[in-house]
Design an enzyme around this catalytic site. Structure first.
Site, PDB file in Angstrom:
ATOM      1  N   HIS A 110      -3.069  -4.007  -4.620  1.00  0.00           N
ATOM      2  CA  HIS A 110      -2.605  -3.011  -3.656  1.00  0.00           C
ATOM      3  C   HIS A 110      -3.813  -2.236  -3.152  1.00  0.00           C
ATOM      4  O   HIS A 110      -4.556  -1.627  -3.930  1.00  0.00           O
ATOM      5  CB  HIS A 110      -1.580  -2.079  -4.318  1.00  0.00           C
ATOM      6  CG  HIS A 110      -0.268  -2.768  -4.546  1.00  0.00           C
ATOM      7  ND1 HIS A 110       0.480  -2.604  -5.686  1.00  0.00           N
ATOM      8  CD2 HIS A 110       0.414  -3.642  -3.751  1.00  0.00           C
ATOM      9  CE1 HIS A 110       1.576  -3.356  -5.579  1.00  0.00           C
ATOM     10  NE2 HIS A 110       1.556  -3.984  -4.420  1.00  0.00           N
TER      11      HIS A 110
ATOM     12  N   GLU B 205      -5.004   1.418  -4.156  1.00  0.00           N
ATOM     13  CA  GLU B 205      -5.179   1.760  -5.572  1.00  0.00           C
ATOM     14  C   GLU B 205      -6.632   1.560  -5.979  1.00  0.00           C
ATOM     15  O   GLU B 205      -6.979   0.697  -6.786  1.00  0.00           O
ATOM     16  CB  GLU B 205      -4.188   0.921  -6.401  1.00  0.00           C
ATOM     17  CG  GLU B 205      -2.741   1.236  -6.012  1.00  0.00           C
ATOM     18  CD  GLU B 205      -1.701   0.236  -6.500  1.00  0.00           C
ATOM     19  OE1 GLU B 205      -2.030  -0.608  -7.351  1.00  0.00           O
ATOM     20  OE2 GLU B 205      -0.543   0.296  -6.022  1.00  0.00           O
TER      21      GLU B 205
ATOM     22  N   ARG C 283      -1.258  -0.410   1.678  1.00  0.00           N
ATOM     23  CA  ARG C 283      -0.915  -1.071   0.405  1.00  0.00           C
ATOM     24  C   ARG C 283      -0.965  -2.605   0.510  1.00  0.00           C
ATOM     25  O   ARG C 283      -1.369  -3.285  -0.428  1.00  0.00           O
ATOM     26  CB  ARG C 283       0.507  -0.624   0.024  1.00  0.00           C
ATOM     27  CG  ARG C 283       1.200  -1.429  -1.073  1.00  0.00           C
ATOM     28  CD  ARG C 283       2.593  -0.862  -1.287  1.00  0.00           C
ATOM     29  NE  ARG C 283       3.449  -1.696  -2.110  1.00  0.00           N
ATOM     30  CZ  ARG C 283       3.612  -1.552  -3.422  1.00  0.00           C
ATOM     31  NH1 ARG C 283       2.965  -0.615  -4.070  1.00  0.00           N
ATOM     32  NH2 ARG C 283       4.431  -2.339  -4.083  1.00  0.00           N
TER      33      ARG C 283
ATOM     34  N   HIS D  22      -3.320  -1.937 -11.661  1.00  0.00           N
ATOM     35  CA  HIS D  22      -2.720  -1.166 -10.564  1.00  0.00           C
ATOM     36  C   HIS D  22      -2.837   0.326 -10.877  1.00  0.00           C
ATOM     37  O   HIS D  22      -3.248   0.729 -11.956  1.00  0.00           O
ATOM     38  CB  HIS D  22      -1.229  -1.503 -10.427  1.00  0.00           C
ATOM     39  CG  HIS D  22      -0.944  -2.862  -9.857  1.00  0.00           C
ATOM     40  ND1 HIS D  22      -0.442  -3.045  -8.591  1.00  0.00           N
ATOM     41  CD2 HIS D  22      -1.085  -4.100 -10.391  1.00  0.00           C
ATOM     42  CE1 HIS D  22      -0.282  -4.343  -8.355  1.00  0.00           C
ATOM     43  NE2 HIS D  22      -0.664  -5.013  -9.447  1.00  0.00           N
TER      44      HIS D  22
ATOM     45  N   GLU E 183      -0.721   0.170 -15.171  1.00  0.00           N
ATOM     46  CA  GLU E 183      -0.680   1.269 -14.194  1.00  0.00           C
ATOM     47  C   GLU E 183      -1.611   2.353 -14.724  1.00  0.00           C
ATOM     48  O   GLU E 183      -1.328   3.005 -15.729  1.00  0.00           O
ATOM     49  CB  GLU E 183       0.750   1.811 -14.025  1.00  0.00           C
ATOM     50  CG  GLU E 183       1.735   0.821 -13.408  1.00  0.00           C
ATOM     51  CD  GLU E 183       1.541   0.577 -11.903  1.00  0.00           C
ATOM     52  OE1 GLU E 183       0.665   1.224 -11.291  1.00  0.00           O
ATOM     53  OE2 GLU E 183       2.264  -0.274 -11.366  1.00  0.00           O
TER      54      GLU E 183
END
Ligand code: 0X9
Ligand code: ZN
Length: 420
Positions: free
Chosen positions: A189, A192, A243, A313, A384
């Protein structure tokens, strides 16, 4: 279809975001990010309705947790008053997490390009600022040239906008493909930015820090720091919150596919959208994107070797385990959970949640980690990273990547024992 899932489907389909004019960067002046905390199913439902009604970009949310579940929403200036009113009426509490997104963007990367003044440096990479693709690829090139017995630069194809898709293989093995391998990627993405920063930091630690030489015992590393280079560059020069990829779609206004909904496992299921304007647009077919297709072909070519798959991510401070297309668990879930918990126990500054993707987040069919699991990779995690949003001061890079790195040792120790 339940009320919840029909609202969800609509909510995804109606997401809107700003388009950049050809030459100017998008401004987020006056945009805020709110954290809304819902305490019941009714409240969660109301927030979902508001998301749908106004086409809000949701930065983070949980699909199946109602008690104290935070939702981060990007609120455009023209909606601030109205949304405040709606939430107050419903007695739903929220805090303004980011007062003015553009000022965060302006302050994010103060040292950008500063290292490029040093024209004698062999590369421009560091971990005190975010870097453009050229700097990252320059660093990979430098490593391959400097450590030819250890680092191989591999070009797996070309992006939609004609950029090379590079990864590195790091190995001291003499026979090819003879030992277990780890796959790590970042930059799926575009916005990020912390994830390419961590992927390149891991590369540096393995290649350039003699203290980490043990990580080369019995393991090959495949690391791709920027899986979506077109989107990454676009997020640097035009639209900080970009994104997706940058391919043409059936809508002239809305470009790009969510690469993390474009994989050929349960493609098109829950949590993906067929609307090209959605942030979770699944694409015209599985692997419609040249980037995801090249990526998948390479991984398939090494699928006997690759035992661990980490896709980096942001954000959420979580280590997520398949499946993500539905609330189901692979047969070795307990094993993956144990290794994940062991890795997460190494984090000193940031406490990560470890668990199933749908339990901790939401459904997202067509994601890359589910696909990696489906082709037989034993240990698969979506990371994440622990940022407070997508726009994070560059001064946060070092603490985040340094805190993460010890987990790599835990994963490596396990993977080195596995048979190819
Ligand atoms: O939505 C995604 O693709 C990932 N989150 S992000 O904010 N980085 O975009 C999460 C993917 C994890 N998979 C599932 N939740 N099913
Ligand atoms: Zn992501």
């Amino acid at each position: 279809m339940s009320v919840l899932s029909s609202v969800l489907a609509l909510g995804c389909a109606l997401l809107v975001h700003q388009a950049a004019s050809d030459d100017k960067a998008v401004s987020y002046s006056g945009y805020q990010v709110w954290t809304i905390t819902t305490r019941s199913n009714e409240e969660s439902q109301l927030v979902l309705n508001l998301r749908q009604l106004y086409g809000l970009d949701v930065w983070q949310w949980q699909e199946f947790q109602s008690a104290d579940a935070p939702t981060d929403l990007l609120v455009p200036p023209q909606l601030i008053k109205e949304l405040k009113l709606k939430l107050n009426e419903a007695n739903i509490s929220y805090v303004v997490k980011i007062e003015d997104l553009q000022s965060d963007i302006n302050d994010e990367n103060p040292k950008a390009n500063s290292s490029s003044f040093d024209t004698k440096a062999a590369h421009k990479m560091d971990w005190i600022s975010y870097h453009r693709l050229d700097d990252i690829y320059g660093y990979l090139n430098y490593l391959a040239a400097t450590y030819p017995n250890l680092v191989e630069l591999i070009n797996i194809g070309t992006s939609y906008e004609n950029r090379s898709l590079y990864l590195v293989r790091i190995s001291n093995a003499t026979a090819p493909d003879s030992q277990p391998a780890v796959w790590i990627d970042g930059g799926f993405h575009a916005r990020e930015w912390i994830s390419p920063a961590l992927a390149t930091y891991i590369i540096k630690q393995i290649v350039e820090e003699p203290a980490n030489a043990k990580l080369l015992n019995n393991i090959d590393w495949y690391i791709m720091p920027v899986a979506n280079p077109d989107g990454y560059e676009y997020s640097h020069v035009r639209s900080r919150l970009w994104r997706k990829t940058r391919s043409l779609t059936t809508s002239a206004r809305c470009l790009g596919v969510d690469p993390n909904r474009n994989f050929d496992f349960k493609w098109g299921g829950s949590g993906s959208s067929s609307n090209p304007c959605s942030q979770v647009f699944k694409g015209s077919k599985a692997f419609s994107e040249v980037e995801t297709l090249a990526y998948s072909k390479f991984i398939i070519s090494k699928s006997k070797q690759i035992k661990l798959y980490l896709t980096l991510h942001s954000y959420g401070q979580k280590l997520l385990i398949p499946w993500g297309y539905n609330r189901e668990y692979p047969s070795n879930f307990a094993d993956m959970l144990a290794l994940g918990n062991c890795a997460a126990s190494k984090f000193k500054i940031f406490k990560y949640g470890v668990g199933n993707k749908v339990d901790l987040l939401y459904r997202a069919a067509g994601n890359s980690a589910d696909w990696a699991k489906s082709i037989g990779i034993d240990y698969v995690y979506t990371v994440e990273l622990p940022t407070r949003g997508f726009v994070v001061p560059a001064s946060s890079i070092t603490p985040i990547v340094q805190d993460f790195f010890p987990a790599i040792d835990v994963f490596a120790t396990k993977i080195a024992t596995l048979k190819v």
